[in-house]
Design a protein around this motif. Sequence first.
Motif, short mmCIF file in Angstrom:
data_model
loop_
_atom_site.label_atom_id
_atom_site.label_comp_id
_atom_site.label_asym_id
_atom_site.label_seq_id
_atom_site.Cartn_x
_atom_site.Cartn_y
_atom_site.Cartn_z
N TYR A 26 30.17 -5.89 -3.57
CA TYR A 26 31.05 -5.70 -2.41
C TYR A 26 31.86 -6.96 -2.14
CZ TYR A 26 27.97 -1.76 -1.52
OH TYR A 26 27.25 -0.61 -1.65
N ASP A 27 33.05 -6.77 -1.58
CA ASP A 27 33.88 -7.90 -1.15
C ASP A 27 33.53 -8.34 0.26
OD1 ASP A 27 35.30 -8.05 -3.53
OD2 ASP A 27 36.75 -6.54 -2.85
N MET A 28 32.70 -7.56 0.92
CA MET A 28 32.26 -7.79 2.30
C MET A 28 33.42 -7.80 3.28
SD MET A 28 29.22 -7.39 1.77
CE MET A 28 28.64 -7.40 3.43
N THR A 29 34.30 -6.85 3.09
CA THR A 29 35.38 -6.63 4.04
C THR A 29 34.93 -5.55 5.02
OG1 THR A 29 36.36 -4.99 2.55
CG2 THR A 29 37.17 -7.25 2.37
N SER A 30 35.80 -5.14 5.89
CA SER A 30 35.48 -4.15 6.91
C SER A 30 34.89 -2.89 6.30
CB SER A 30 36.74 -3.80 7.70
OG SER A 30 36.46 -2.81 8.64
N GLY A 31 33.77 -2.45 6.83
CA GLY A 31 33.15 -1.21 6.38
C GLY A 31 32.17 -1.36 5.23
N GLU A 32 32.08 -2.54 4.65
CA GLU A 32 31.22 -2.73 3.48
C GLU A 32 29.73 -2.62 3.82
OE1 GLU A 32 32.80 -2.17 0.94
OE2 GLU A 32 33.55 -3.97 -0.02
N ILE A 33 29.34 -2.99 5.03
CA ILE A 33 27.93 -2.87 5.42
C ILE A 33 27.53 -1.41 5.40
CG2 ILE A 33 26.26 -3.24 7.28
CD1 ILE A 33 27.89 -5.77 8.01
N ALA A 34 28.38 -0.55 5.91
CA ALA A 34 28.10 0.89 5.89
C ALA A 34 28.03 1.41 4.45
CB ALA A 34 29.17 1.65 6.67
N HIS A 35 28.88 0.89 3.57
CA HIS A 35 28.84 1.29 2.17
C HIS A 35 27.53 0.85 1.51
CE1 HIS A 35 33.48 1.37 2.27
NE2 HIS A 35 33.01 2.59 2.40
N ALA A 36 27.06 -0.34 1.86
CA ALA A 36 25.80 -0.83 1.30
C ALA A 36 24.63 0.05 1.76
CB ALA A 36 25.57 -2.29 1.70
N ARG A 37 24.65 0.43 3.03
CA ARG A 37 23.60 1.32 3.54
C ARG A 37 23.63 2.67 2.82
NH1 ARG A 37 21.16 0.56 8.51
NH2 ARG A 37 21.27 2.80 8.90
N ALA A 38 24.83 3.18 2.60
CA ALA A 38 24.97 4.46 1.90
C ALA A 38 24.50 4.34 0.45
CB ALA A 38 26.42 4.93 1.95
N PHE A 39 24.75 3.20 -0.18
CA PHE A 39 24.30 2.98 -1.55
C PHE A 39 22.77 3.05 -1.64
CE2 PHE A 39 22.92 0.22 -5.05
CZ PHE A 39 23.54 0.86 -6.10
N VAL A 40 22.10 2.43 -0.66
CA VAL A 40 20.63 2.47 -0.63
C VAL A 40 20.15 3.91 -0.50
CG1 VAL A 40 18.59 1.82 0.70
CG2 VAL A 40 20.39 0.15 0.30
N ARG A 41 20.73 4.65 0.44
CA ARG A 41 20.35 6.06 0.64
C ARG A 41 20.56 6.87 -0.64
NH1 ARG A 41 23.90 7.36 4.20
NH2 ARG A 41 25.25 8.24 2.64
N ASP A 42 21.73 6.70 -1.26
CA ASP A 42 22.03 7.44 -2.48
C ASP A 42 21.10 7.04 -3.62
OD1 ASP A 42 24.05 8.67 -1.07
OD2 ASP A 42 25.66 7.47 -1.96
#
Length: 110
Positions: A26-42
């Motif tokens: 991740y580049d850790m821009t806006s919304g990346e924390i939510a993407h990381a959480r979704a990656f864990v779930r997936d």
Amino acid sequence: MEQLTMTSQERQEAAVTGTVRGSTGYDMTSGEIAHARAFVRDFLDTAQSQRGLNVSARAVEIAQLVVSELATNVCKYAPGPCLLDLETDGVLLDIVMWDSGPVLPAASPA
């Protein structure tokens, strides 16, 4: 750069050891924390459906919380790209987040 598929070597290792791995960056821009959480779930959903690992809803929630906290710390203290590595053998889940900060983390006073 999210990756939920395994290479042929990782598939062979998983067949022998039962270990499932996933990595993303991740580049850790806006919304990346939510993407990381979704990656864990997936990742955990995939481990459950494709490998037959037993993953409770509580385990998914806790793993997402841990990743959220780690990603928040990256945003706050080491802005820039980071990598998230997940690995499970069906019993334990290893969560590793690598950041681009040049300084090792240190505990702050209470």
